[in-house]
Design a protein around this motif. Structure first.
Motif, PDB file in Angstrom:
ATOM      1  N   LEU A 193       0.693  -1.226   0.097  1.00  0.00           N
ATOM      2  CA  LEU A 193      -0.067  -0.095   0.129  1.00  0.00           C
ATOM      3  C   LEU A 193       0.989   1.102   0.056  1.00  0.00           C
ATOM      4  N   PRO A 194       0.613   2.259  -0.605  1.00  0.00           N
ATOM      5  CA  PRO A 194      -0.778   2.620  -1.046  1.00  0.00           C
ATOM      6  C   PRO A 194      -1.105   2.127  -2.370  1.00  0.00           C
ATOM      7  N   THR A 195      -0.354   1.352  -3.296  1.00  0.00           N
ATOM      8  CA  THR A 195      -0.984   1.042  -4.355  1.00  0.00           C
ATOM      9  C   THR A 195      -0.757  -0.551  -4.481  1.00  0.00           C
ATOM     10  N   LEU A 196      -1.714  -1.075  -5.140  1.00  0.00           N
ATOM     11  CA  LEU A 196      -1.817  -2.531  -5.267  1.00  0.00           C
ATOM     12  C   LEU A 196      -1.617  -2.976  -6.551  1.00  0.00           C
ATOM     13  N   PRO A 197      -0.856  -4.087  -7.138  1.00  0.00           N
ATOM     14  CA  PRO A 197      -0.996  -4.649  -8.438  1.00  0.00           C
ATOM     15  C   PRO A 197      -2.104  -5.525  -8.738  1.00  0.00           C
ATOM     16  N   LEU A 198      -3.283  -4.960  -8.509  1.00  0.00           N
ATOM     17  CA  LEU A 198      -4.574  -5.855  -8.795  1.00  0.00           C
ATOM     18  C   LEU A 198      -5.477  -4.837  -9.573  1.00  0.00           C
ATOM     19  N   PRO A 199      -6.450  -5.770 -10.455  1.00  0.00           N
ATOM     20  CA  PRO A 199      -7.140  -4.871 -11.328  1.00  0.00           C
ATOM     21  C   PRO A 199      -8.420  -4.337 -10.473  1.00  0.00           C
ATOM     22  N   ASP A 200      -9.134  -3.413 -11.025  1.00  0.00           N
ATOM     23  CA  ASP A 200     -10.287  -3.004 -10.387  1.00  0.00           C
ATOM     24  C   ASP A 200     -11.294  -4.009  -9.969  1.00  0.00           C
ATOM     25  N   ASN A 201     -11.958  -3.907  -8.809  1.00  0.00           N
ATOM     26  CA  ASN A 201     -12.784  -5.051  -8.520  1.00  0.00           C
ATOM     27  C   ASN A 201     -12.623  -6.408  -8.671  1.00  0.00           C
ATOM     28  N   SER A 202     -11.376  -6.647  -8.351  1.00  0.00           N
ATOM     29  CA  SER A 202     -10.793  -8.237  -8.484  1.00  0.00           C
ATOM     30  C   SER A 202     -10.673  -9.078  -7.150  1.00  0.00           C
ATOM     31  N   ALA A 203     -11.547  -8.374  -6.154  1.00  0.00           N
ATOM     32  CA  ALA A 203     -11.686  -9.190  -5.069  1.00  0.00           C
ATOM     33  C   ALA A 203     -13.059  -8.840  -4.264  1.00  0.00           C
ATOM     34  N   ALA A 260      -4.264   4.641   0.715  1.00  0.00           N
ATOM     35  CA  ALA A 260      -4.431   3.200   1.061  1.00  0.00           C
ATOM     36  C   ALA A 260      -5.684   2.933   0.934  1.00  0.00           C
ATOM     37  N   ILE A 261      -6.558   3.474   1.731  1.00  0.00           N
ATOM     38  CA  ILE A 261      -7.933   2.953   1.775  1.00  0.00           C
ATOM     39  C   ILE A 261      -8.919   3.314   0.447  1.00  0.00           C
ATOM     40  N   SER A 262      -8.406   4.170  -0.197  1.00  0.00           N
ATOM     41  CA  SER A 262      -8.995   4.369  -1.356  1.00  0.00           C
ATOM     42  C   SER A 262      -8.551   3.223  -2.417  1.00  0.00           C
ATOM     43  N   GLU A 263      -7.450   2.892  -2.310  1.00  0.00           N
ATOM     44  CA  GLU A 263      -6.884   1.784  -3.117  1.00  0.00           C
ATOM     45  C   GLU A 263      -7.442   0.436  -2.748  1.00  0.00           C
ATOM     46  N   CYS A 264      -7.354   0.157  -1.464  1.00  0.00           N
ATOM     47  CA  CYS A 264      -8.281  -1.104  -1.148  1.00  0.00           C
ATOM     48  C   CYS A 264      -9.853  -1.042  -1.898  1.00  0.00           C
ATOM     49  N   LEU A 265     -10.497   0.059  -1.776  1.00  0.00           N
ATOM     50  CA  LEU A 265     -11.754   0.167  -2.345  1.00  0.00           C
ATOM     51  C   LEU A 265     -11.979  -0.010  -3.641  1.00  0.00           C
ATOM     52  N   ARG A 266     -10.845   0.364  -4.497  1.00  0.00           N
ATOM     53  CA  ARG A 266     -11.013   0.082  -5.785  1.00  0.00           C
ATOM     54  C   ARG A 266     -10.633  -1.324  -6.314  1.00  0.00           C
ATOM     55  N   ILE A 267     -10.197  -2.179  -5.410  1.00  0.00           N
ATOM     56  CA  ILE A 267     -10.301  -3.615  -5.787  1.00  0.00           C
ATOM     57  C   ILE A 267     -11.303  -4.318  -5.030  1.00  0.00           C
ATOM     58  N   ALA A 268     -11.837  -3.744  -4.287  1.00  0.00           N
ATOM     59  CA  ALA A 268     -13.068  -4.711  -3.524  1.00  0.00           C
ATOM     60  C   ALA A 268     -14.146  -3.575  -3.070  1.00  0.00           C
ATOM     61  N   PRO A 269     -15.359  -4.076  -3.066  1.00  0.00           N
ATOM     62  CA  PRO A 269     -16.520  -3.291  -2.547  1.00  0.00           C
ATOM     63  C   PRO A 269     -16.600  -3.171  -0.893  1.00  0.00           C
ATOM     64  N   GLU A 270     -15.653  -3.903  -0.147  1.00  0.00           N
ATOM     65  CA  GLU A 270     -15.768  -3.699   1.239  1.00  0.00           C
ATOM     66  C   GLU A 270     -14.509  -3.809   1.722  1.00  0.00           C
ATOM     67  N   LEU A 271     -14.089  -3.102   2.672  1.00  0.00           N
ATOM     68  CA  LEU A 271     -12.668  -3.093   3.434  1.00  0.00           C
ATOM     69  C   LEU A 271     -12.944  -3.124   4.934  1.00  0.00           C
ATOM     70  N   LEU A 329     -12.722  -0.901  11.639  1.00  0.00           N
ATOM     71  CA  LEU A 329     -13.203  -0.104  10.656  1.00  0.00           C
ATOM     72  C   LEU A 329     -13.706  -0.920   9.545  1.00  0.00           C
ATOM     73  N   VAL A 330     -15.174  -0.932   9.080  1.00  0.00           N
ATOM     74  CA  VAL A 330     -15.936  -1.289   7.949  1.00  0.00           C
ATOM     75  C   VAL A 330     -16.089  -0.209   7.053  1.00  0.00           C
ATOM     76  N   ILE A 331     -15.550  -0.375   5.668  1.00  0.00           N
ATOM     77  CA  ILE A 331     -16.158   0.723   4.801  1.00  0.00           C
ATOM     78  C   ILE A 331     -16.715  -0.167   3.490  1.00  0.00           C
ATOM     79  N   THR A 332     -17.866   0.530   3.021  1.00  0.00           N
ATOM     80  CA  THR A 332     -18.411  -0.373   1.915  1.00  0.00           C
ATOM     81  C   THR A 332     -18.717   0.860   0.865  1.00  0.00           C
ATOM     82  N   ARG A 333     -18.244   0.540  -0.475  1.00  0.00           N
ATOM     83  CA  ARG A 333     -18.901   1.398  -1.432  1.00  0.00           C
ATOM     84  C   ARG A 333     -20.310   1.183  -1.700  1.00  0.00           C
ATOM     85  N   THR A 334     -20.964   2.314  -2.010  1.00  0.00           N
ATOM     86  CA  THR A 334     -22.404   2.324  -2.416  1.00  0.00           C
ATOM     87  C   THR A 334     -22.642   2.548  -3.748  1.00  0.00           C
TER      88      THR A 334
END
Length: 98
Positions: A1-11, A35-46, A93-98
């Motif tokens: 982090l703060p960047t991950l080598p994964l495609p969008d919505n891959s988890a 880092a949080i933005s990056e995690c939510l780029r790859i997954a809808p929940e952190l 902390l639980v964050i979800t994209r809406t």
């Protein structure tokens, strides 16, 4: 982090344990938000655990993260958990994209 080598919505879920917030004296609010933005780029929940720093204090970076969530339209919730490795470290902390 703060960047991950994964495609969008891959988890389906991104978990961060004993990294963010814990080292808040070394990693600033901008790092946490990136880092949080990056995690939510790859997954809808952190989920991030714990929310305290090494001195067992609630991280001051939570305010910046809350502002980020509000601006992005994400849902942010702090949940109490049964597990406590460090004194006072029983919140997640639980964050979800809406």
């Amino acid at each position: 982090l703060p960047t991950l080598p994964l495609p969008d919505n891959s988890a389906d879920l991104c978990l961060v344990s004993h990294f963010l917030f814990l080292y808040g004296d070394r990693l600033d609010a901008d790092f946490h938000c990136a880092a949080i933005s990056e995690c939510l780029r790859i997954a809808p929940e952190l989920r991030v655990f714990p929310l305290i720093d090494l001195q067992h204090n609630r991280s001051p970076h939570l305010h910046a993260v809350a502002d980020l969530c509000q601006q992005a339209g994400w849902h942010m919730q702090i949940q109490t958990v049964d597990y406590e490795l460090q004194r006072g470290g029983n919140a997640m902390l639980v964050i979800t994209r809406t």
